[in-house]
Design a protein around this motif. Sequence first.
Motif, PDB file in Angstrom:
ATOM      1  N   PRO A 169     -19.625  80.622  93.002  1.00 41.41           N
ATOM      2  CA  PRO A 169     -20.443  80.072  92.620  1.00 41.41           C
ATOM      3  C   PRO A 169     -20.581  80.546  91.285  1.00 41.41           C
ATOM      4  CG  PRO A 169     -20.691  81.859  94.796  1.00 41.41           C
ATOM      5  CD  PRO A 169     -19.115  81.133  94.695  1.00 41.41           C
ATOM      6  N   ARG A 170     -21.146  79.893  90.811  1.00 39.57           N
ATOM      7  CA  ARG A 170     -21.853  80.391  90.141  1.00 39.57           C
ATOM      8  C   ARG A 170     -20.664  80.181  88.670  1.00 39.57           C
ATOM      9  NH1 ARG A 170     -25.058  83.375  93.180  1.00 39.57           N
ATOM     10  NH2 ARG A 170     -27.312  82.776  93.112  1.00 39.57           N
ATOM     11  N   ASP A 171     -20.091  79.885  88.446  1.00 40.44           N
ATOM     12  CA  ASP A 171     -18.846  80.047  87.662  1.00 40.44           C
ATOM     13  C   ASP A 171     -18.479  78.705  86.898  1.00 40.44           C
ATOM     14  OD1 ASP A 171     -16.463  80.715  85.983  1.00 40.44           O
ATOM     15  OD2 ASP A 171     -15.538  81.682  87.672  1.00 40.44           O
ATOM     16  N   ALA A 172     -18.826  78.585  85.614  1.00 43.62           N
ATOM     17  CA  ALA A 172     -18.556  77.649  85.093  1.00 43.62           C
ATOM     18  C   ALA A 172     -17.751  76.856  84.496  1.00 43.62           C
ATOM     19  CB  ALA A 172     -19.943  77.452  83.549  1.00 43.62           C
ATOM     20  N   ASP A 173     -17.083  78.413  83.896  1.00 47.72           N
ATOM     21  CA  ASP A 173     -15.165  77.900  83.586  1.00 47.72           C
ATOM     22  C   ASP A 173     -14.128  77.570  85.042  1.00 47.72           C
ATOM     23  OD1 ASP A 173     -15.595  78.521  81.648  1.00 47.72           O
ATOM     24  OD2 ASP A 173     -15.461  81.124  82.277  1.00 47.72           O
ATOM     25  N   ALA A 174     -14.707  77.706  86.098  1.00 44.48           N
ATOM     26  CA  ALA A 174     -13.854  77.237  87.135  1.00 44.48           C
ATOM     27  C   ALA A 174     -14.282  75.823  87.447  1.00 44.48           C
ATOM     28  CB  ALA A 174     -14.104  77.866  88.779  1.00 44.48           C
ATOM     29  N   LEU A 175     -15.382  75.837  87.265  1.00 42.71           N
ATOM     30  CA  LEU A 175     -16.231  74.708  87.731  1.00 42.71           C
ATOM     31  C   LEU A 175     -15.661  73.072  87.255  1.00 42.71           C
ATOM     32  CD1 LEU A 175     -17.375  72.802  90.359  1.00 42.71           C
ATOM     33  CD2 LEU A 175     -19.724  73.376  88.880  1.00 42.71           C
ATOM     34  N   ALA A 176     -15.906  73.894  85.994  1.00 40.48           N
ATOM     35  CA  ALA A 176     -15.326  72.576  84.725  1.00 40.48           C
ATOM     36  C   ALA A 176     -13.890  72.220  84.882  1.00 40.48           C
ATOM     37  CB  ALA A 176     -15.916  72.911  83.178  1.00 40.48           C
ATOM     38  N   GLU A 177     -12.697  73.682  84.987  1.00 44.76           N
ATOM     39  CA  GLU A 177     -11.089  73.455  85.634  1.00 44.76           C
ATOM     40  C   GLU A 177     -11.264  72.545  86.317  1.00 44.76           C
ATOM     41  OE1 GLU A 177      -8.010  73.467  86.750  1.00 44.76           O
ATOM     42  OE2 GLU A 177      -9.426  74.510  88.222  1.00 44.76           O
ATOM     43  N   ALA A 178     -12.070  72.485  87.309  1.00 53.05           N
ATOM     44  CA  ALA A 178     -11.446  71.533  89.061  1.00 53.05           C
ATOM     45  C   ALA A 178     -12.232  70.008  88.527  1.00 53.05           C
ATOM     46  CB  ALA A 178     -12.995  72.257  90.004  1.00 53.05           C
ATOM     47  N   VAL A 179     -13.036  70.493  88.029  1.00 55.83           N
ATOM     48  CA  VAL A 179     -13.512  68.812  87.676  1.00 55.83           C
ATOM     49  C   VAL A 179     -13.115  68.195  86.619  1.00 55.83           C
ATOM     50  CG1 VAL A 179     -15.049  67.326  86.849  1.00 55.83           C
ATOM     51  CG2 VAL A 179     -16.194  68.741  88.602  1.00 55.83           C
ATOM     52  N   GLY A 180     -12.238  68.942  85.893  1.00 62.98           N
ATOM     53  CA  GLY A 180     -11.159  68.361  84.809  1.00 62.98           C
ATOM     54  C   GLY A 180     -10.125  68.017  86.221  1.00 62.98           C
ATOM     55  N   ALA A 181      -9.075  69.001  86.408  1.00 68.20           N
ATOM     56  CA  ALA A 181      -8.225  68.313  87.123  1.00 68.20           C
ATOM     57  C   ALA A 181      -9.062  67.205  88.176  1.00 68.20           C
ATOM     58  CB  ALA A 181      -8.217  69.910  88.403  1.00 68.20           C
ATOM     59  N   LEU A 182      -9.490  67.068  89.394  1.00 70.46           N
ATOM     60  CA  LEU A 182      -9.615  66.088  89.520  1.00 70.46           C
ATOM     61  C   LEU A 182      -9.821  64.089  89.119  1.00 70.46           C
ATOM     62  CD1 LEU A 182     -12.181  67.322  92.017  1.00 70.46           C
ATOM     63  CD2 LEU A 182      -9.389  67.102  92.755  1.00 70.46           C
ATOM     64  N   THR A 183     -10.774  64.538  87.447  1.00 72.01           N
ATOM     65  CA  THR A 183     -10.948  63.236  86.671  1.00 72.01           C
ATOM     66  C   THR A 183      -9.063  62.697  86.134  1.00 72.01           C
ATOM     67  OG1 THR A 183     -11.274  65.186  84.699  1.00 72.01           O
ATOM     68  CG2 THR A 183     -13.015  63.907  86.968  1.00 72.01           C
ATOM     69  N   ALA A 184      -8.736  63.791  86.224  1.00 72.75           N
ATOM     70  CA  ALA A 184      -7.325  64.000  85.317  1.00 72.75           C
ATOM     71  C   ALA A 184      -6.734  62.723  85.617  1.00 72.75           C
ATOM     72  CB  ALA A 184      -6.659  65.186  84.594  1.00 72.75           C
ATOM     73  N   ASP A 185      -6.132  62.440  86.833  1.00 73.69           N
ATOM     74  CA  ASP A 185      -4.870  61.505  87.289  1.00 73.69           C
ATOM     75  C   ASP A 185      -5.696  60.376  88.411  1.00 73.69           C
ATOM     76  OD1 ASP A 185      -3.350  60.215  89.006  1.00 73.69           O
ATOM     77  OD2 ASP A 185      -1.881  62.598  88.475  1.00 73.69           O
ATOM     78  N   GLU A 186      -5.999  59.724  88.069  1.00 73.81           N
ATOM     79  CA  GLU A 186      -6.549  58.779  88.823  1.00 73.81           C
ATOM     80  C   GLU A 186      -5.895  58.305  90.346  1.00 73.81           C
ATOM     81  OE1 GLU A 186      -8.348  54.028  88.797  1.00 73.81           O
ATOM     82  OE2 GLU A 186      -7.747  55.017  87.402  1.00 73.81           O
ATOM     83  N   ASN A 187      -4.727  57.509  90.401  1.00 71.05           N
ATOM     84  CA  ASN A 187      -3.335  57.766  91.079  1.00 71.05           C
ATOM     85  C   ASN A 187      -4.305  58.946  92.547  1.00 71.05           C
ATOM     86  OD1 ASN A 187      -2.966  55.741  90.775  1.00 71.05           O
ATOM     87  ND2 ASN A 187      -1.224  56.031  89.332  1.00 71.05           N
ATOM     88  N   ALA A 188      -3.757  59.965  91.991  1.00 62.42           N
ATOM     89  CA  ALA A 188      -3.713  61.385  92.825  1.00 62.42           C
ATOM     90  C   ALA A 188      -5.017  61.359  93.253  1.00 62.42           C
ATOM     91  CB  ALA A 188      -3.346  62.982  92.004  1.00 62.42           C
ATOM     92  N   ARG A 189      -6.306  61.130  92.203  1.00 60.13           N
ATOM     93  CA  ARG A 189      -7.759  60.920  93.039  1.00 60.13           C
ATOM     94  C   ARG A 189      -7.706  60.079  94.751  1.00 60.13           C
ATOM     95  NH1 ARG A 189      -9.457  60.676  88.316  1.00 60.13           N
ATOM     96  NH2 ARG A 189     -10.692  58.411  88.722  1.00 60.13           N
ATOM     97  N   ARG A 190      -7.347  59.136  93.834  1.00 65.29           N
ATOM     98  CA  ARG A 190      -7.097  57.793  95.011  1.00 65.29           C
ATOM     99  C   ARG A 190      -6.633  58.270  96.727  1.00 65.29           C
ATOM    100  NH1 ARG A 190      -7.306  52.138  92.219  1.00 65.29           N
ATOM    101  NH2 ARG A 190      -8.948  52.774  91.149  1.00 65.29           N
ATOM    102  N   ALA A 191      -5.899  59.648  96.532  1.00 63.85           N
ATOM    103  CA  ALA A 191      -4.937  59.275  97.357  1.00 63.85           C
ATOM    104  C   ALA A 191      -5.471  60.722  97.990  1.00 63.85           C
ATOM    105  CB  ALA A 191      -3.379  59.940  96.867  1.00 63.85           C
ATOM    106  N   LEU A 192      -6.136  61.734  97.457  1.00 62.93           N
ATOM    107  CA  LEU A 192      -7.283  62.458  98.112  1.00 62.93           C
ATOM    108  C   LEU A 192      -8.146  62.228  98.856  1.00 62.93           C
ATOM    109  CD1 LEU A 192      -7.506  65.343  95.092  1.00 62.93           C
ATOM    110  CD2 LEU A 192      -5.970  65.261  97.682  1.00 62.93           C
ATOM    111  N   GLY A 193      -9.072  60.950  98.362  1.00 63.11           N
ATOM    112  CA  GLY A 193      -9.854  60.901  98.774  1.00 63.11           C
ATOM    113  C   GLY A 193      -9.541  60.047 100.142  1.00 63.11           C
ATOM    114  N   ALA A 194      -8.329  59.345 100.302  1.00 63.75           N
ATOM    115  CA  ALA A 194      -7.851  58.213 101.334  1.00 63.75           C
ATOM    116  C   ALA A 194      -7.830  59.228 102.406  1.00 63.75           C
ATOM    117  CB  ALA A 194      -6.715  57.311 101.091  1.00 63.75           C
ATOM    118  N   THR A 195      -7.092  60.276 101.869  1.00 61.50           N
ATOM    119  CA  THR A 195      -6.805  61.478 102.485  1.00 61.50           C
ATOM    120  C   THR A 195      -8.356  61.657 103.864  1.00 61.50           C
ATOM    121  OG1 THR A 195      -4.739  62.448 102.123  1.00 61.50           O
ATOM    122  CG2 THR A 195      -5.535  63.243 103.864  1.00 61.50           C
ATOM    123  N   ALA A 196      -8.817  62.016 102.847  1.00 58.74           N
ATOM    124  CA  ALA A 196     -10.753  62.411 102.815  1.00 58.74           C
ATOM    125  C   ALA A 196     -11.224  61.805 104.136  1.00 58.74           C
ATOM    126  CB  ALA A 196     -11.481  62.795 102.069  1.00 58.74           C
TER     127      ALA A 196
END
Length: 380
Positions: free
Chosen positions: A327-354
């Motif tokens: 919590p309260r870590d802008a660097d870490a959160l921005a990196e996490a969001v950036g990683a999830l937005t970088a690859d559409e296919n990977a993002r959809r695969a994660l979502g289907a599993t969820a």
Amino acid sequence: MSEGAAGPIRVLHVITGLGRGGAERMLYTVCAESRRRADAEPRRGAPIAHHVASLLPGGRYRPLLEGVGIHVTTVDAGQVWRFPAAVLALARLIRRERPDVLQAWMYHANVAAALALMVIPKADRPRLIWGVRCSAMEVERYSWRLRVTLALHRLLRGLPDLTAVNSQAGRDDHLRLGLIVEPAPVIENGVDVESFAPADAERRAAARRALNAPDDAVVALTLARVDPMKDYPLLIETARRLPSVQFLAAGEGTERLEGPPNFRGLGARDDTATLLAAADLLISCSAYGEGMSNSIAEALAAGLPVAATDVGDAARLVGAAGRVVAPRDADALAEAVGALTADENARRALGATAARRMRQEFSISRAVDRFEALYRAGEG
């Protein structure tokens, strides 16, 4: 008290208010699903009859509860000076309705329910179940009223027969702080996996048009009221660092937030499923206090990966379907969001599993089964 197991098990719920919120939604869900079951499956056992007492008038969920046949009574504690009268009114309601179970939801209702039972003869007291819906709070950020309520909570913690907690983190924190005692079973929030099923292409396109979100935009959604625990400054800073991502925030007060051009506050909304259909991922950036987040669970059920801060049971919920950061870590959160937005296919695969996991482990049916088991524990 009811006489004999043949009659209904009467449950009187006590809640602070019936406005928008996770506890309010769960109360409505339990009552509505339990009522549906009693009508559809009359041979399951003794039916459970629900009645709701709210310490505050009105609220979004009052007409919804009444719409499914649940009676709602207000014992008005809208001002501090009215609280003693509200406790006495609740005690009179308990003596009149003679419930088998008194279930309270959240701190103020827990205290009111316990105090009400203290003015009722022991022979007439129902079983008392407290409800805790958060993990440790930073109480210094809130009014003196919360501090007084927590002090009373600690003093009265031995009165309930048990405390139902919606997260493991919340259970551990409240036991450590001396705010509750055992038994304290964990009953996670249930998710309406049908209402929040992953959107098909047509529904996604319609949802995006309704929000004026371009088809090719990556949309990161946050569902939370404006409150210190939700840490909107962290979200806004994250938006500044990721100008190519469109950030949408829905919740009471968000329409007044100021952020960069790629941030938009939508205010309070009742169309969560539509918002999730339009999004590519969910961000939960709470700084403290979160128990089991409804927004995380609903996003996962809708097939969205999640970037969340490690508060409450977020890590357990998200699992492998996203990123969890401090919590309260802008660097870490921005990196996490950036990683999830970088690859559409990977993002959809994660979502289907969820979505599959939420259907299997966190359905409404499973949560209501556990609440009904608590109510039936004293049957006969």
